[in-house]
Design a protein around this motif. Sequence first.
Motif, short mmCIF file in Angstrom:
data_model
loop_
_atom_site.label_atom_id
_atom_site.label_comp_id
_atom_site.label_asym_id
_atom_site.label_seq_id
_atom_site.Cartn_x
_atom_site.Cartn_y
_atom_site.Cartn_z
N PHE A 80 -8.96 -69.61 35.68
CA PHE A 80 -8.63 -68.82 34.50
C PHE A 80 -9.69 -69.01 33.43
N ASN A 81 -9.89 -67.96 32.63
CA ASN A 81 -10.79 -68.06 31.48
C ASN A 81 -9.97 -68.62 30.32
N LEU A 82 -9.98 -69.94 30.16
CA LEU A 82 -9.13 -70.58 29.17
C LEU A 82 -9.67 -70.45 27.76
N GLN A 83 -10.86 -69.88 27.63
CA GLN A 83 -11.45 -69.68 26.31
C GLN A 83 -11.64 -68.19 26.01
N SER A 84 -10.77 -67.36 26.55
CA SER A 84 -10.84 -65.92 26.34
C SER A 84 -10.50 -65.60 24.88
N ARG A 85 -10.71 -64.33 24.50
CA ARG A 85 -10.35 -63.92 23.15
C ARG A 85 -8.88 -64.22 22.84
N GLY A 86 -8.02 -63.98 23.81
CA GLY A 86 -6.60 -64.20 23.58
C GLY A 86 -6.23 -65.65 23.37
N ARG A 87 -7.07 -66.57 23.87
CA ARG A 87 -6.79 -68.00 23.73
C ARG A 87 -7.65 -68.66 22.66
N ALA A 88 -8.54 -67.91 22.05
CA ALA A 88 -9.55 -68.50 21.17
C ALA A 88 -8.96 -69.29 20.01
N PHE A 89 -7.77 -68.87 19.53
CA PHE A 89 -7.21 -69.49 18.34
C PHE A 89 -6.27 -70.65 18.67
N GLN A 90 -6.04 -70.95 19.95
CA GLN A 90 -5.10 -72.01 20.31
C GLN A 90 -5.55 -73.37 19.80
N VAL A 91 -6.84 -73.68 19.93
CA VAL A 91 -7.30 -74.99 19.51
C VAL A 91 -7.22 -75.13 17.99
N GLY A 92 -7.41 -74.02 17.28
CA GLY A 92 -7.25 -74.06 15.83
C GLY A 92 -5.82 -74.36 15.43
N GLU A 93 -4.90 -73.68 16.09
CA GLU A 93 -3.48 -73.85 15.76
C GLU A 93 -2.98 -75.23 16.14
N GLN A 94 -3.41 -75.76 17.29
CA GLN A 94 -2.89 -77.04 17.76
C GLN A 94 -3.59 -78.22 17.11
N HIS A 95 -4.91 -78.16 16.97
CA HIS A 95 -5.64 -79.34 16.52
C HIS A 95 -6.14 -79.22 15.08
N TYR A 96 -6.92 -78.20 14.79
CA TYR A 96 -7.56 -78.13 13.48
C TYR A 96 -6.56 -77.82 12.37
N ASP A 97 -5.42 -77.26 12.71
CA ASP A 97 -4.36 -77.03 11.72
C ASP A 97 -3.37 -78.19 11.67
N THR A 98 -3.70 -79.32 12.29
CA THR A 98 -2.80 -80.48 12.31
C THR A 98 -2.29 -80.80 10.91
N GLY A 99 -3.18 -80.81 9.95
CA GLY A 99 -2.82 -81.10 8.56
C GLY A 99 -4.06 -81.51 7.80
N ASN A 100 -4.36 -80.79 6.72
CA ASN A 100 -5.53 -81.15 5.93
C ASN A 100 -5.38 -82.54 5.32
N ASP A 101 -4.12 -83.01 5.17
CA ASP A 101 -3.93 -84.36 4.64
C ASP A 101 -4.48 -85.41 5.60
N VAL A 102 -4.33 -85.19 6.90
CA VAL A 102 -4.86 -86.14 7.89
C VAL A 102 -6.38 -86.14 7.86
N PHE A 103 -6.97 -84.96 7.92
CA PHE A 103 -8.43 -84.88 7.99
C PHE A 103 -9.09 -85.32 6.68
N ILE A 126 -17.59 -68.76 10.10
CA ILE A 126 -16.38 -68.32 10.80
C ILE A 126 -15.66 -69.52 11.40
N THR A 127 -14.33 -69.43 11.50
CA THR A 127 -13.50 -70.47 12.07
C THR A 127 -12.30 -69.83 12.73
N VAL A 128 -11.66 -70.57 13.65
CA VAL A 128 -10.42 -70.09 14.27
C VAL A 128 -9.21 -70.83 13.69
N SER A 129 -9.40 -71.56 12.60
CA SER A 129 -8.33 -72.33 11.97
C SER A 129 -8.02 -71.78 10.58
#
Length: 392
Positions: free
Chosen positions: A113-136, A205-208
């Motif tokens: 599977f193309n796990l980095q397709s356009r449809g999946r591009a924002f998953q890493v932003g939602e799961q990891h980079y949006d964890t919480g600005n307080d943490v980062f 540009i960012t996906v988060s």
Amino acid sequence: MSGDENISGELTERLVRSPCPEAPPVLQRLAGEAGVCFNGKAPWDIQVHDPQVYERILGQGSLGLGEAYMDGLWDAREPDELFNRLLRADIEARLPLRLRLQLLAVTLRQRLFNLQSRGRAFQVGEQHYDTGNDVFSVMLDPTMSYSCGYWRHAGDLAQAQHDKLDLICRKLELRPGEHLLDIGCGWGGLARHAARYFNVEVTGITVSREQQAWAQERCRGLPVRIELMDYRDLQGRYDKLVSVGMFEHVGPRNYAEYFDTALRLLKDEGLFLLHSIGIYATSRTVDPWLDRYIFPNGKLPSAQEIADILDNRFIIEDWHNFGPDYDRTLMAWWENFDTAWPQLEARYSKRFYRMWKYYLLSCAGFFRSCQGQLWQLVLSKRGRDGIYRSLR
């Protein structure tokens, strides 16, 4: 007292009450090849608090090991050194067949599977980079740089990240009035630095969504525009391109489109700096724990994979490796996070704390073992005028 000491104290009390049986021989043998013991005395030894650990490792491999740590079933005083030893011994290659099958399942998913397709591009932003600005914000330096610092002349994390940003801008030969495209701009640290100190216009540009909001605020009043979008949707032409810590999310199926997009966006006399984690040998496997809990759909490139895809596309003007600096960066992040945990624990669980600790310290061991590399490539189009002079 740190959050880690509180949690470890509880687990030590459990261990005293209920000593665990010895590890199965196959696990003792594998650990021994790396100089690691179960319930040994060395700071990198695995201290088992619950015999379920053995079942999880035998049943799920590295995923089971990581989840068992998150659940408080084992500890080590120095997890970073534990992983350094396991990786240097190349334990993965010695795993029994049933454990290798766990890695194979993740590998097949990547290949089929193309796990980095356009449809999946924002998953890493939602799961990891949006964890919480307080943490980062408590973990990172004041520039909010979430990538390897440059420690050649630095004595602390803030200086290492400032030096990294400055090195990137100088390698790109930024000139006042140029337009820089930052693909994967994070919280805007590089965009802010380039606009303030090199007088350039920046589009990032960012996906988060969390990164976009914070970057826009941090760059207020500067000629910086931050967009929430996938790199494949970019249009226009830019004097210089930069991508820091984003290529790891592109995936081999998309390497050609990624670099073809860069070719389309870059002016003929421009330069493109690619800053990426790499792996010392081409591998089709992905760590299942990191894939599930930290960076979904990620895949680290090898030097061969990058060189092959650049063939007949870009000239490699410079290839700079400072992978050992990532070990030091990750240890600094861990120290910051652990120190700030009392500010965070009301909003995050102990399991989150242990997940974050496992993530940061296992990655430190990955770079210390030299399996992990950190590369900065400077690329140009064939026919660009002038001679590029490499900087360090």
